[in-house]
Design a protein around this motif. Sequence first.
Motif, PDB file in Angstrom:
ATOM      1  N   LEU A 148       0.705  -1.113  -0.028  1.00 47.76           N
ATOM      2  CA  LEU A 148       0.127  -0.043  -0.060  1.00 47.76           C
ATOM      3  C   LEU A 148       0.899   0.975  -0.033  1.00 47.76           C
ATOM      4  O   LEU A 148       1.707   1.307   0.762  1.00 47.76           O
ATOM      5  N   SER A 149       0.669   1.902  -1.119  1.00 48.08           N
ATOM      6  CA  SER A 149       1.579   3.288  -1.116  1.00 48.08           C
ATOM      7  C   SER A 149       0.623   4.638  -1.658  1.00 48.08           C
ATOM      8  O   SER A 149      -0.385   4.396  -1.937  1.00 48.08           O
ATOM      9  N   SER A 150       1.263   5.595  -1.487  1.00 48.75           N
ATOM     10  CA  SER A 150       0.754   7.002  -1.830  1.00 48.75           C
ATOM     11  C   SER A 150       1.964   7.603  -2.618  1.00 48.75           C
ATOM     12  O   SER A 150       2.996   7.230  -2.582  1.00 48.75           O
ATOM     13  N   PRO A 151       1.467   8.847  -3.196  1.00 47.95           N
ATOM     14  CA  PRO A 151       2.683   9.625  -3.923  1.00 47.95           C
ATOM     15  C   PRO A 151       3.528   9.966  -2.822  1.00 47.95           C
ATOM     16  O   PRO A 151       4.594  10.252  -3.263  1.00 47.95           O
ATOM     17  N   ASP A 152       3.140  10.200  -1.707  1.00 54.01           N
ATOM     18  CA  ASP A 152       4.318  10.553  -0.405  1.00 54.01           C
ATOM     19  C   ASP A 152       5.092   9.382  -0.175  1.00 54.01           C
ATOM     20  O   ASP A 152       6.104   9.729   0.509  1.00 54.01           O
ATOM     21  N   GLY A 153       4.873   8.199  -0.613  1.00 53.09           N
ATOM     22  CA  GLY A 153       5.531   7.139   0.020  1.00 53.09           C
ATOM     23  C   GLY A 153       4.949   5.807   0.317  1.00 53.09           C
ATOM     24  O   GLY A 153       3.805   5.861   0.181  1.00 53.09           O
ATOM     25  N   ILE A 154       5.596   4.648   0.816  1.00 49.86           N
ATOM     26  CA  ILE A 154       5.169   3.783   0.948  1.00 49.86           C
ATOM     27  C   ILE A 154       4.458   3.601   2.411  1.00 49.86           C
ATOM     28  O   ILE A 154       5.035   4.021   3.326  1.00 49.86           O
ATOM     29  N   LEU A 155       3.098   3.307   2.390  1.00 48.25           N
ATOM     30  CA  LEU A 155       2.347   3.143   3.803  1.00 48.25           C
ATOM     31  C   LEU A 155       2.528   1.819   4.562  1.00 48.25           C
ATOM     32  O   LEU A 155       2.706   1.768   5.551  1.00 48.25           O
ATOM     33  N   ASN A 156       2.638   0.764   3.727  1.00 50.07           N
ATOM     34  CA  ASN A 156       2.877  -0.648   4.168  1.00 50.07           C
ATOM     35  C   ASN A 156       3.461  -1.795   3.172  1.00 50.07           C
ATOM     36  O   ASN A 156       2.782  -1.585   2.159  1.00 50.07           O
ATOM     37  N   PRO A 157       4.719  -1.860   3.346  1.00 53.86           N
ATOM     38  CA  PRO A 157       5.433  -2.514   2.104  1.00 53.86           C
ATOM     39  C   PRO A 157       5.050  -3.919   2.153  1.00 53.86           C
ATOM     40  O   PRO A 157       5.372  -4.485   1.130  1.00 53.86           O
ATOM     41  N   ILE A 158       4.500  -4.606   3.241  1.00 47.09           N
ATOM     42  CA  ILE A 158       4.479  -5.984   3.117  1.00 47.09           C
ATOM     43  C   ILE A 158       3.161  -6.462   4.081  1.00 47.09           C
ATOM     44  O   ILE A 158       2.924  -6.381   5.059  1.00 47.09           O
ATOM     45  N   ILE A 159       2.169  -6.522   3.207  1.00 48.17           N
ATOM     46  CA  ILE A 159       0.797  -7.180   3.527  1.00 48.17           C
ATOM     47  C   ILE A 159       0.347  -8.544   3.194  1.00 48.17           C
ATOM     48  O   ILE A 159       0.241  -8.706   1.916  1.00 48.17           O
ATOM     49  N   SER A 160       0.466  -9.504   4.150  1.00 49.96           N
ATOM     50  CA  SER A 160       0.358 -10.909   3.635  1.00 49.96           C
ATOM     51  C   SER A 160      -0.870 -11.227   3.065  1.00 49.96           C
ATOM     52  O   SER A 160      -1.964 -10.609   3.656  1.00 49.96           O
ATOM     53  N   THR A 161      -0.930 -12.154   2.366  1.00 51.23           N
ATOM     54  CA  THR A 161      -2.388 -12.583   1.864  1.00 51.23           C
ATOM     55  C   THR A 161      -2.858 -13.217   3.093  1.00 51.23           C
ATOM     56  O   THR A 161      -4.138 -13.195   3.116  1.00 51.23           O
ATOM     57  N   LYS A 162      -2.229 -13.836   3.684  1.00 54.27           N
ATOM     58  CA  LYS A 162      -2.929 -14.513   4.800  1.00 54.27           C
ATOM     59  C   LYS A 162      -3.590 -13.318   5.784  1.00 54.27           C
ATOM     60  O   LYS A 162      -4.805 -13.701   6.336  1.00 54.27           O
ATOM     61  N   ASP A 163      -2.965 -12.303   6.168  1.00 51.10           N
ATOM     62  CA  ASP A 163      -3.575 -11.448   6.994  1.00 51.10           C
ATOM     63  C   ASP A 163      -4.723 -10.573   6.365  1.00 51.10           C
ATOM     64  O   ASP A 163      -5.662 -10.245   6.973  1.00 51.10           O
ATOM     65  N   VAL A 164      -4.636 -10.489   5.068  1.00 45.01           N
ATOM     66  CA  VAL A 164      -5.842 -10.070   4.117  1.00 45.01           C
ATOM     67  C   VAL A 164      -6.806 -10.870   4.417  1.00 45.01           C
ATOM     68  O   VAL A 164      -8.210 -10.469   4.611  1.00 45.01           O
ATOM     69  N   LYS A 165      -6.794 -12.174   4.243  1.00 38.11           N
ATOM     70  CA  LYS A 165      -7.760 -13.075   4.400  1.00 38.11           C
ATOM     71  C   LYS A 165      -8.429 -13.432   5.583  1.00 38.11           C
ATOM     72  O   LYS A 165      -9.557 -13.570   6.082  1.00 38.11           O
ATOM     73  N   GLU A 166      -7.554 -13.668   6.739  1.00 34.76           N
ATOM     74  CA  GLU A 166      -7.833 -14.139   8.061  1.00 34.76           C
ATOM     75  C   GLU A 166      -7.568 -12.967   9.164  1.00 34.76           C
ATOM     76  O   GLU A 166      -8.404 -13.106  10.199  1.00 34.76           O
ATOM     77  N   GLY A 167      -7.156 -11.578   8.807  1.00 32.08           N
ATOM     78  CA  GLY A 167      -7.059 -10.764   9.997  1.00 32.08           C
ATOM     79  C   GLY A 167      -8.288 -10.281  10.539  1.00 32.08           C
ATOM     80  O   GLY A 167      -9.386 -10.034   9.425  1.00 32.08           O
ATOM     81  N   ALA A 168      -8.757 -10.280  11.590  1.00 40.31           N
ATOM     82  CA  ALA A 168      -9.766  -9.603  12.572  1.00 40.31           C
ATOM     83  C   ALA A 168      -9.714  -8.116  12.120  1.00 40.31           C
ATOM     84  O   ALA A 168      -8.560  -7.609  12.480  1.00 40.31           O
TER      85      ALA A 168
END
Length: 110
Positions: free
Chosen positions: A88-108
């Motif tokens: 996840l990034s913006s023109p100002d820079g990277i907000l989060n460089p590593i978001i795992s697919t597991k976290d996307v699927k399972e994260g509460a």
Amino acid sequence: MKLRMTDKAKQQLEQMKDPNRPMIRLFYDTEGCGCGVNGLPTIRLESERRATDEEVENEDYPVVIDHQQATFFKPDMKLDFVKNSFRLSSPDGILNPIISTKDVKEGATI
């Protein structure tokens, strides 16, 4: 607020598609970070909107964010898929460089 997605991110989300959670939530994850202002902007698959949610502009998926968490995100963001994780990034820079697919699927979210 706007979230653009690269073709790679869209392809990965399509592979992860869950009919019970068809929406994407922008989420400020503070789990294990100490307090509410220390955290990481991330994404989660979501099943429903909440009363405090705002819509995020996106051409491909329904995307929401809790209005209180919006301050931790940028007005214009990009979601990409690089080296087997979302970024996840913006023109100002990277907000989060590593978001795992597991976290996307399972994260509460809350």
